[in-house]
Design an enzyme around this catalytic site. Structure first.
Site, PDB file in Angstrom:
ATOM      1  N   ASP A  89      -5.725  -3.866  -3.273  1.00 14.77           N
ATOM      2  CA  ASP A  89      -5.836  -2.411  -3.433  1.00 14.77           C
ATOM      3  C   ASP A  89      -4.504  -1.819  -3.856  1.00 14.77           C
ATOM      4  O   ASP A  89      -4.431  -0.961  -4.739  1.00 14.77           O
ATOM      5  CB  ASP A  89      -6.355  -1.760  -2.162  1.00 14.77           C
ATOM      6  CG  ASP A  89      -5.416  -1.893  -0.973  1.00 14.77           C
ATOM      7  OD1 ASP A  89      -4.711  -2.907  -0.857  1.00 14.77           O
ATOM      8  OD2 ASP A  89      -5.392  -0.964  -0.128  1.00 14.77           O
ATOM      9  N   GLU A 131       0.830  -1.204   0.000  1.00 10.67           N
ATOM     10  CA  GLU A 131       0.000   0.000   0.000  1.00 10.67           C
ATOM     11  C   GLU A 131       0.865   1.255   0.000  1.00 10.67           C
ATOM     12  O   GLU A 131       0.687   2.170  -0.804  1.00 10.67           O
ATOM     13  CB  GLU A 131      -0.914   0.013   1.223  1.00 10.67           C
ATOM     14  CG  GLU A 131      -1.678   1.314   1.428  1.00 10.67           C
ATOM     15  CD  GLU A 131      -2.170   1.480   2.852  1.00 10.67           C
ATOM     16  OE1 GLU A 131      -1.541   2.237   3.612  1.00 10.67           O
ATOM     17  OE2 GLU A 131      -3.186   0.850   3.196  1.00 10.67           O
TER      18      GLU A 131
END
Length: 428
Positions: free
Chosen positions: A152, A91
């Protein structure tokens, strides 16, 4: 990441401790004072920006300079020093690359990407999804701690690479982005409910999120502009369907207008499927979910899903208007609120408030962000500890969007402020 149903380790960062802030009842009265003080404060930790192209220079961005100072190591690793593992996450690396694109910082972008490939993807992004968690291992060595992926981050890696390829004329980035996209489509997409069920959806990672008659998802992993850009890059892929299904997921799992951190799609003995609380995380909306409101507010206004997405997610803005600051946690089914969210929560809400025309609430939350963000960068604070990573990145996303440093087109392509001074650098 473990592959058991009830305890897969959390992609996209460790649980973040609650922080103490001013009493909620005083927040609105003090917001104006925060704003005045923040606007008068000198710029912190500002480094002299270097020109990234021989014929033009992007607008100065002191918060990006400070981000590099506090988080980016010389080898390109984005360090979160708030945990004993002194870890880096996929991330953090993908967010850093996005911010480097917004800043037109090509050298830093390249360093972050090469570190990610070498250390998270075994040196070959065409064969390996990036591991989500890297840091100090139990045996005292440094390396991958959890090899599972975080989808993500993978989507943000792909997005940053495709857009960097477009605006900087880098076909190698496009090659890498499409290679990673192919892996994601193969390993991180599933048909929830099976054939004839809910439809295509993004899994949170490659392993551990599908059990018999149950599929798990994280709504904050699904920014609509990113899904649109992936659909453009892979016209035969599942991304427009996933975009449509993202709206349905949020509508069906947010009965009171609050996004959940995690959800589960369960199919009962009669073959009927529905979204309900996640088996491990429950019905909580907190540190993950706060990004869902941010992505909704950033979605291009002419995207047909923008308006219904905003309408489905009105709960947090309403709670913030009532209490002065966002809550730290909410039960998405009962609407029960608890705690005071850190300043990053206010930053994440800024695009939603702007898009929904809530100007007074926008100004109060912006004042809170500016005051607390500046305080977190005070020399006495940074001498003791690194500025709070998650609050910092949420504030980067929210304020840079609000300031017009970037916007998303309906196609998902990014529109950059520095294009005005460096128009020759961009292709369409």
């Amino acid at each position: 990441m473990p592959t058991t149903m009830l305890a897969p380790s959390r992609p996209s960062g460790l649980p973040r401790p609650a922080r103490a802030f001013m009493p909620v009842a005083c927040a609105l009265r003090r917001a104006a004072a925060w704003l005045v003080l923040a606007l008068a404060a000198p710029v912190a930790a500002q480094a002299a920006p270097a020109a990234q192209a021989p014929t033009c220079a992007p607008p100065a961005w002191s918060r990006w300079d400070a981000f590099k100072q506090h988080y980016v190591q010389k080898d390109g690793r984005v360090l979160d020093a708030s945990t004993p593992r002194q870890h880096s996450s996929s991330e953090g690396m993908s967010y850093g690359m996005f911010f480097a694109l917004v800043a037109d910082d090509r050298e830093t972008f390249d360093r972050l990407w090469h570190w990610s490939v070498d250390n998270l993807a075994g040196g070959d992004i065409s064969k390996h999804l990036p591991a989500w968690f890297w840091g100090l291992r139990d045996d005292g060595t440094w390396g991958v701690i959890d090899a599972n992926s975080a989808s993500d981050a993978d989507l943000w890696f792909i997005y940053a690479l495709l857009e960097a390829a477009r605006v900087w004329h880098r076909p190698d980035y496009e090659r890498d982005g499409k290679a990673l996209l192919a892996l994601v489509e193969t390993r991180e997409v599933a048909e929830f409910g099976g054939p004839g069920g809910f439809g295509a959806m993004l899994l949170p990672g490659a392993d551990g999120f599908v059990q018999p008659n149950q599929w798990r998802a994280n709504p904050s992993y699904l920014p609509m502009p990113v899904l649109r850009r992936l659909a453009q890059a892979s016209p035969q892929g599942p991304w427009n369907k996933i975009a449509d299904n993202t709206l349905r997921l949020i509508q069906q799992s947010s009965p009171r207008g609050y996004a959940a951190d995690w959800v589960a799609y369960d199919v009962d003995k009669d073959g009927v499927g529905k979204f309900g609380p996640d088996p491990a995380k429950g019905a909580v909306g907190s540190y993950d979910a706060v990004r869902t409101y941010m992505w909704a507010g950033m979605t291009a206004v002419d995207d047909p899903l923008a308006k219904p997405m905003m309408q489905a997610l009105g709960g947090l803005a309403q709670a913030t208007a009532q209490n002065g600051v966002p809550p730290e946690k909410v039960d998405v089914h009962t609407g029960a609120l608890s705690g005071t969210g850190p300043f990053g929560f206010s930053a994440a809400l800024l695009p939603y408030l702007q898009a929904s025309g809530q100007q007074e609430l926008l100004e109060s939350q912006l004042g809170r962000v500016r005051y607390a963000w500046y305080a977190s960068l005070a020399p006495a604070q940074v001498a003791r500890h690194q500025p709070p990573y998650y609050d910092y990145v949420l504030s980067m996303f929210g304020t840079a969007w609000l300031d017009g440093r970037y916007r998303f087109r309906r196609t998902g392509q990014i529109q950059l402020e520095w294009e005005k001074s460096c128009p020759h650098a961009v292709t369409r």
